[in-house]
Design a protein around this motif. Sequence first.
Motif, short mmCIF file in Angstrom:
data_model
loop_
_atom_site.label_atom_id
_atom_site.label_comp_id
_atom_site.label_asym_id
_atom_site.label_seq_id
_atom_site.Cartn_x
_atom_site.Cartn_y
_atom_site.Cartn_z
N LEU A 255 -44.43 -79.90 -34.23
CA LEU A 255 -45.05 -78.57 -34.34
C LEU A 255 -43.99 -77.49 -34.57
O LEU A 255 -44.16 -76.61 -35.41
CB LEU A 255 -45.84 -78.28 -33.05
N LEU A 256 -42.90 -77.59 -33.84
CA LEU A 256 -41.87 -76.56 -33.96
C LEU A 256 -41.14 -76.60 -35.30
O LEU A 256 -40.47 -75.65 -35.68
CB LEU A 256 -40.87 -76.67 -32.80
N ALA A 257 -41.31 -77.70 -36.02
CA ALA A 257 -40.70 -77.80 -37.36
C ALA A 257 -41.59 -77.16 -38.43
O ALA A 257 -41.19 -77.06 -39.59
CB ALA A 257 -40.46 -79.27 -37.71
N SER A 258 -42.80 -76.73 -38.07
CA SER A 258 -43.70 -76.13 -39.07
C SER A 258 -43.20 -74.73 -39.44
O SER A 258 -42.54 -74.07 -38.64
CB SER A 258 -45.13 -76.07 -38.52
N PRO A 259 -43.50 -74.27 -40.67
CA PRO A 259 -42.92 -73.00 -41.15
C PRO A 259 -43.18 -71.82 -40.22
O PRO A 259 -42.28 -71.04 -39.94
CB PRO A 259 -43.60 -72.81 -42.51
N SER A 260 -44.40 -71.68 -39.71
CA SER A 260 -44.68 -70.50 -38.88
C SER A 260 -43.86 -70.54 -37.58
O SER A 260 -43.42 -69.50 -37.10
CB SER A 260 -46.17 -70.39 -38.57
N HIS A 261 -43.64 -71.71 -37.02
CA HIS A 261 -42.86 -71.78 -35.78
C HIS A 261 -41.37 -71.60 -36.02
O HIS A 261 -40.66 -71.10 -35.17
CB HIS A 261 -43.15 -73.09 -35.04
N ARG A 262 -40.90 -72.04 -37.20
CA ARG A 262 -39.47 -71.88 -37.49
C ARG A 262 -39.08 -70.41 -37.62
O ARG A 262 -37.96 -70.02 -37.35
CB ARG A 262 -39.11 -72.64 -38.78
N ARG A 263 -40.05 -69.58 -38.01
CA ARG A 263 -39.77 -68.15 -38.20
C ARG A 263 -39.93 -67.36 -36.91
O ARG A 263 -39.77 -66.16 -36.88
CB ARG A 263 -40.77 -67.55 -39.21
N ARG B 264 -46.06 -66.22 -25.58
CA ARG B 264 -45.58 -67.51 -25.08
C ARG B 264 -46.44 -68.69 -25.53
O ARG B 264 -46.36 -69.77 -24.96
CB ARG B 264 -45.48 -67.53 -23.54
N GLY B 265 -47.29 -68.50 -26.52
CA GLY B 265 -48.13 -69.60 -26.98
C GLY B 265 -47.56 -70.29 -28.20
O GLY B 265 -46.36 -70.21 -28.48
N VAL B 266 -48.43 -71.00 -28.89
CA VAL B 266 -48.06 -71.60 -30.18
C VAL B 266 -49.13 -71.17 -31.18
O VAL B 266 -50.16 -70.61 -30.81
CB VAL B 266 -48.01 -73.15 -30.11
N PHE B 267 -48.87 -71.42 -32.45
CA PHE B 267 -49.89 -71.12 -33.45
C PHE B 267 -50.94 -72.23 -33.38
O PHE B 267 -50.68 -73.37 -33.77
CB PHE B 267 -49.26 -71.00 -34.84
N LEU B 268 -52.09 -71.86 -32.83
CA LEU B 268 -53.09 -72.88 -32.51
C LEU B 268 -53.66 -73.57 -33.74
O LEU B 268 -53.95 -74.77 -33.71
CB LEU B 268 -54.24 -72.25 -31.69
N LYS B 269 -53.80 -72.83 -34.84
CA LYS B 269 -54.35 -73.47 -36.03
C LYS B 269 -53.37 -74.52 -36.57
O LYS B 269 -53.77 -75.60 -36.97
CB LYS B 269 -54.68 -72.42 -37.11
N ASP B 270 -52.08 -74.19 -36.54
CA ASP B 270 -51.07 -75.18 -36.97
C ASP B 270 -51.13 -76.42 -36.08
O ASP B 270 -51.06 -77.55 -36.55
CB ASP B 270 -49.65 -74.60 -36.86
N ALA B 271 -51.24 -76.17 -34.78
CA ALA B 271 -51.27 -77.30 -33.84
C ALA B 271 -52.52 -78.15 -34.08
O ALA B 271 -52.45 -79.38 -34.05
CB ALA B 271 -51.26 -76.77 -32.40
N ALA B 272 -53.64 -77.48 -34.37
CA ALA B 272 -54.89 -78.22 -34.59
C ALA B 272 -54.81 -79.06 -35.87
O ALA B 272 -55.32 -80.18 -35.92
CB ALA B 272 -56.06 -77.25 -34.67
N VAL B 273 -54.16 -78.52 -36.90
CA VAL B 273 -54.01 -79.28 -38.15
C VAL B 273 -53.14 -80.51 -37.89
O VAL B 273 -53.48 -81.63 -38.27
CB VAL B 273 -53.40 -78.40 -39.26
N LEU B 274 -52.03 -80.30 -37.19
CA LEU B 274 -51.13 -81.43 -36.90
C LEU B 274 -51.82 -82.49 -36.05
O LEU B 274 -51.56 -83.68 -36.19
CB LEU B 274 -49.91 -80.94 -36.12
#
Length: 231
Positions: free
Chosen positions: A30-38, A110-120
Amino acid sequence: MDPALPFDKIATQAVSLGASLVGAAHVVTLLASPSHRRFQIDWRVQEARSVLVLALAHDDAKPEMDWWDNRQGRTPGNRRLIKINRKLKKWFRKTYAVEASELPYNAHQRGVFLKDAAVLAGLGVMGKNNLLVTPQYGPRVRLRALLLDRFVQCTGPLTGFSPCETCEGFCMRACPKEAFAGGAYRHDRCRQQMEKNESDPVVLASPVVGMPTRFKIAYCRLCELACPVGR
Ligand code: SF4
Ligand code: SF4
Protein backbone atom coordinates in the motif's frame (compact mmCIF):
# COMPACT_ATOMS: atom_id res chain seq x y z
CA MET A 1 8.39 -14.91 10.99
CA ASP A 2 4.81 -15.81 12.02
CA PRO A 3 2.74 -17.35 9.20
CA ALA A 4 0.12 -15.12 7.55
CA LEU A 5 -3.28 -15.35 9.21
CA PRO A 6 -5.84 -17.19 7.07
CA PHE A 7 -8.27 -14.74 5.52
CA ASP A 8 -11.43 -16.88 5.41
CA LYS A 9 -12.01 -16.98 9.16
CA ILE A 10 -11.43 -13.22 9.43
CA ALA A 11 -13.89 -12.53 6.61
CA THR A 12 -16.53 -14.75 8.21
CA GLN A 13 -16.19 -12.86 11.47
CA ALA A 14 -16.31 -9.43 9.81
CA VAL A 15 -19.42 -10.35 7.82
CA SER A 16 -21.10 -11.81 10.91
CA LEU A 17 -20.54 -8.45 12.60
CA GLY A 18 -22.26 -6.64 9.74
CA ALA A 19 -19.62 -5.84 7.10
CA SER A 20 -20.81 -6.19 3.50
CA LEU A 21 -17.35 -6.80 2.02
CA VAL A 22 -13.89 -7.35 3.46
CA GLY A 23 -10.40 -7.69 2.02
CA ALA A 24 -6.77 -7.55 3.11
CA ALA A 25 -3.56 -6.08 1.74
CA HIS A 26 0.01 -5.75 2.97
CA VAL A 27 0.99 -2.32 4.24
CA VAL A 28 4.31 -2.35 2.41
CA THR A 29 2.47 -2.72 -0.91
CA LEU A 30 0.00 0.00 0.00
CA LEU A 31 2.76 2.43 0.90
CA ALA A 32 4.34 1.87 -2.52
CA SER A 33 1.21 3.24 -4.26
CA PRO A 34 1.58 6.71 -5.87
CA SER A 35 -0.74 8.56 -3.46
CA HIS A 36 1.07 7.19 -0.40
CA ARG A 37 4.54 7.87 -1.82
CA ARG A 38 3.64 11.57 -2.08
CA PHE A 39 2.32 11.73 1.44
CA GLN A 40 3.79 11.92 4.93
CA ILE A 41 2.78 8.56 6.42
CA ASP A 42 2.27 8.17 10.16
CA TRP A 43 4.79 5.87 11.83
CA ARG A 44 1.97 3.65 13.17
CA VAL A 45 0.98 2.84 9.60
CA GLN A 46 4.57 2.23 8.58
CA GLU A 47 5.12 -0.25 11.41
CA ALA A 48 1.96 -2.29 10.72
CA ARG A 49 1.97 -5.42 8.58
CA SER A 50 -1.51 -5.62 7.08
CA VAL A 51 -4.51 -3.47 6.45
CA LEU A 52 -7.98 -4.97 6.64
CA VAL A 53 -10.54 -3.02 4.62
CA LEU A 54 -14.25 -3.22 5.42
CA ALA A 55 -17.06 -1.97 3.21
CA LEU A 56 -20.63 -1.33 4.23
CA ALA A 57 -23.24 -1.21 1.47
CA HIS A 58 -25.14 2.07 1.36
CA ASP A 59 -28.34 1.10 -0.34
CA ASP A 60 -30.05 4.06 -1.99
CA ALA A 61 -33.34 2.82 -0.47
CA LYS A 62 -31.89 3.94 2.87
CA PRO A 63 -30.50 7.43 2.18
CA GLU A 64 -30.38 8.23 5.89
CA MET A 65 -27.35 5.90 6.23
CA ASP A 66 -25.40 8.66 4.51
CA TRP A 67 -26.86 11.79 6.08
CA TRP A 68 -24.34 13.86 7.99
CA ASP A 69 -25.02 15.25 11.44
CA ASN A 70 -22.91 16.79 14.16
CA ARG A 71 -22.49 13.60 16.22
CA GLN A 72 -19.30 11.57 16.47
CA GLY A 73 -18.74 9.50 13.32
CA ARG A 74 -20.87 11.96 11.32
CA THR A 75 -23.19 9.47 9.55
CA PRO A 76 -25.18 6.43 10.77
CA GLY A 77 -23.33 4.25 8.22
CA ASN A 78 -19.93 5.34 9.47
CA ARG A 79 -20.97 4.82 13.10
CA ARG A 80 -21.98 1.28 12.21
CA LEU A 81 -18.59 0.67 10.58
CA ILE A 82 -16.80 2.04 13.63
CA LYS A 83 -18.75 -0.39 15.85
CA ILE A 84 -17.85 -3.34 13.60
CA ASN A 85 -14.19 -2.29 13.70
CA ARG A 86 -14.17 -2.11 17.51
CA LYS A 87 -15.70 -5.56 17.86
CA LEU A 88 -13.24 -7.00 15.32
CA LYS A 89 -10.36 -5.42 17.18
CA LYS A 90 -11.33 -7.31 20.38
CA TRP A 91 -11.84 -10.50 18.39
CA PHE A 92 -8.33 -10.28 16.88
CA ARG A 93 -6.78 -9.93 20.33
CA LYS A 94 -8.75 -12.82 21.77
CA THR A 95 -8.48 -15.17 18.79
CA TYR A 96 -4.95 -14.53 17.50
CA ALA A 97 -3.28 -12.29 20.12
CA VAL A 98 -2.99 -9.78 17.29
CA GLU A 99 -3.12 -6.05 17.92
CA ALA A 100 -5.45 -4.24 15.58
CA SER A 101 -5.78 -0.48 15.51
CA GLU A 102 -8.56 1.55 14.04
CA LEU A 103 -7.64 3.91 11.27
CA PRO A 104 -9.26 7.31 11.08
CA TYR A 105 -11.34 7.87 7.97
CA ASN A 106 -9.12 10.60 6.61
CA ALA A 107 -5.62 9.92 5.26
CA HIS A 108 -4.62 13.40 6.41
CA GLN A 109 -5.38 12.45 10.02
CA ARG A 110 -3.02 9.47 10.47
CA GLY A 111 -5.05 7.27 8.12
CA VAL A 112 -4.43 5.76 4.71
CA PHE A 113 -6.10 6.38 1.38
CA LEU A 114 -9.00 4.00 1.82
CA LYS A 115 -9.91 3.70 -1.85
CA ASP A 116 -6.33 2.69 -2.70
CA ALA A 117 -6.36 0.17 0.12
CA ALA A 118 -9.71 -1.23 -1.05
CA VAL A 119 -8.44 -1.64 -4.62
CA LEU A 120 -5.31 -3.44 -3.40
CA ALA A 121 -7.44 -5.65 -1.17
CA GLY A 122 -9.56 -6.64 -4.16
CA LEU A 123 -12.85 -5.05 -3.10
CA GLY A 124 -13.26 -3.26 -6.42
CA VAL A 125 -11.62 -0.93 -8.92
CA MET A 126 -11.46 2.82 -9.32
CA GLY A 127 -14.33 4.05 -11.48
CA LYS A 128 -14.53 7.02 -13.80
CA ASN A 129 -16.58 8.68 -11.07
CA ASN A 130 -13.47 8.71 -8.85
CA LEU A 131 -15.14 6.22 -6.50
CA LEU A 132 -14.41 2.61 -5.66
CA VAL A 133 -16.70 0.44 -7.81
CA THR A 134 -17.38 -3.00 -6.38
CA PRO A 135 -18.89 -5.88 -8.37
CA GLN A 136 -21.51 -6.50 -5.70
CA TYR A 137 -22.73 -2.97 -4.84
CA GLY A 138 -21.18 -0.71 -7.47
CA PRO A 139 -19.93 2.50 -5.82
CA ARG A 140 -22.65 2.40 -3.13
CA VAL A 141 -20.34 1.43 -0.26
CA ARG A 142 -18.52 3.22 2.54
CA LEU A 143 -15.12 2.13 3.80
CA ARG A 144 -13.13 1.84 7.03
CA ALA A 145 -9.94 -0.03 7.82
CA LEU A 146 -8.00 -1.71 10.62
CA LEU A 147 -4.23 -1.96 10.82
CA LEU A 148 -2.84 -5.30 12.00
CA ASP A 149 0.56 -6.14 13.41
CA ARG A 150 0.55 -9.52 11.58
CA PHE A 151 0.50 -10.50 7.95
CA VAL A 152 -2.88 -11.65 6.65
CA GLN A 153 -3.34 -13.50 3.37
CA CYS A 154 -3.86 -10.82 0.69
CA THR A 155 -7.08 -10.84 -1.27
CA GLY A 156 -6.45 -8.60 -4.26
CA PRO A 157 -6.26 -6.82 -6.51
CA LEU A 158 -9.29 -7.88 -8.54
CA THR A 159 -8.76 -9.16 -12.06
CA GLY A 160 -11.24 -9.36 -14.92
CA PHE A 161 -13.45 -6.54 -13.64
CA SER A 162 -13.34 -3.24 -15.56
CA PRO A 163 -16.93 -2.01 -15.83
CA CYS A 164 -16.08 1.52 -16.98
CA GLU A 165 -14.44 0.29 -20.17
CA THR A 166 -17.74 -0.54 -21.84
CA CYS A 167 -20.01 1.90 -19.97
CA GLU A 168 -21.59 5.02 -21.46
CA GLY A 169 -20.49 7.06 -18.44
CA PHE A 170 -23.82 7.48 -16.63
CA CYS A 171 -21.98 8.81 -13.59
CA MET A 172 -20.32 11.66 -15.47
CA ARG A 173 -23.53 12.66 -17.21
CA ALA A 174 -25.38 12.79 -13.88
CA CYS A 175 -23.12 15.40 -12.30
CA PRO A 176 -24.89 18.76 -11.79
CA LYS A 177 -21.55 20.60 -11.69
CA GLU A 178 -19.92 18.93 -14.68
CA ALA A 179 -17.10 17.84 -12.41
CA PHE A 180 -15.89 15.35 -15.05
CA ALA A 181 -16.15 17.65 -18.06
CA GLY A 182 -12.38 17.75 -18.68
CA GLY A 183 -12.10 13.95 -18.50
CA ALA A 184 -10.82 13.93 -14.91
CA TYR A 185 -12.57 14.49 -11.60
CA ARG A 186 -12.55 18.13 -10.45
CA HIS A 187 -12.84 18.33 -6.68
CA ASP A 188 -13.34 22.11 -6.76
CA ARG A 189 -16.55 21.67 -8.78
CA CYS A 190 -17.80 18.88 -6.56
CA ARG A 191 -17.02 21.09 -3.54
CA GLN A 192 -19.38 23.77 -4.90
CA GLN A 193 -22.20 21.23 -4.85
CA MET A 194 -21.27 20.12 -1.33
CA GLU A 195 -21.46 23.71 -0.12
CA LYS A 196 -24.90 23.99 -1.68
CA ASN A 197 -25.96 20.82 0.13
CA GLU A 198 -24.59 22.19 3.40
CA SER A 199 -26.66 25.34 3.09
CA ASP A 200 -29.80 23.36 2.33
CA PRO A 201 -30.07 20.61 4.98
CA VAL A 202 -32.66 17.86 5.15
CA VAL A 203 -35.11 18.62 7.96
CA LEU A 204 -36.77 15.57 9.46
CA ALA A 205 -40.41 15.91 10.45
CA SER A 206 -39.66 14.04 13.69
CA PRO A 207 -36.52 12.52 15.23
CA VAL A 208 -35.50 9.07 13.96
CA VAL A 209 -34.13 6.41 16.34
CA GLY A 210 -30.35 6.87 16.57
CA MET A 211 -30.57 10.28 14.85
CA PRO A 212 -31.66 12.74 17.53
CA THR A 213 -30.93 15.97 15.66
CA ARG A 214 -33.45 16.94 13.01
CA PHE A 215 -31.08 18.76 10.63
CA LYS A 216 -29.03 16.51 8.35
CA ILE A 217 -26.81 17.21 5.37
CA ALA A 218 -27.50 14.97 2.40
CA TYR A 219 -24.44 15.36 0.20
CA CYS A 220 -24.79 14.80 -3.52
CA ARG A 221 -24.51 11.14 -4.55
CA LEU A 222 -25.65 11.47 -8.14
CA CYS A 223 -22.46 10.10 -9.71
CA GLU A 224 -22.67 7.18 -7.30
CA LEU A 225 -26.36 6.41 -7.70
CA ALA A 226 -26.26 6.67 -11.52
CA CYS A 227 -23.81 3.77 -11.79
CA PRO A 228 -25.55 0.56 -12.94
CA VAL A 229 -22.91 -1.79 -11.55
CA GLY A 230 -24.19 -4.05 -8.77
CA ARG A 231 -27.87 -3.27 -9.39
S1 SF4 B 1 -21.44 4.68 -14.38
FE1 SF4 B 1 -20.18 3.55 -15.82
S2 SF4 B 1 -18.34 4.82 -16.11
FE2 SF4 B 1 -19.36 5.51 -14.25
S3 SF4 B 1 -18.38 4.37 -12.59
FE3 SF4 B 1 -20.21 3.21 -13.20
S4 SF4 B 1 -19.45 1.77 -14.72
FE4 SF4 B 1 -17.87 3.33 -14.51
S1 SF4 C 1 -20.93 14.06 -5.85
FE1 SF4 C 1 -22.35 15.22 -7.17
S2 SF4 C 1 -21.27 17.14 -7.60
FE2 SF4 C 1 -19.74 15.71 -6.83
S3 SF4 C 1 -18.85 14.76 -8.63
FE3 SF4 C 1 -20.54 13.42 -7.95
S4 SF4 C 1 -22.34 14.10 -9.08
FE4 SF4 C 1 -20.79 15.72 -9.24
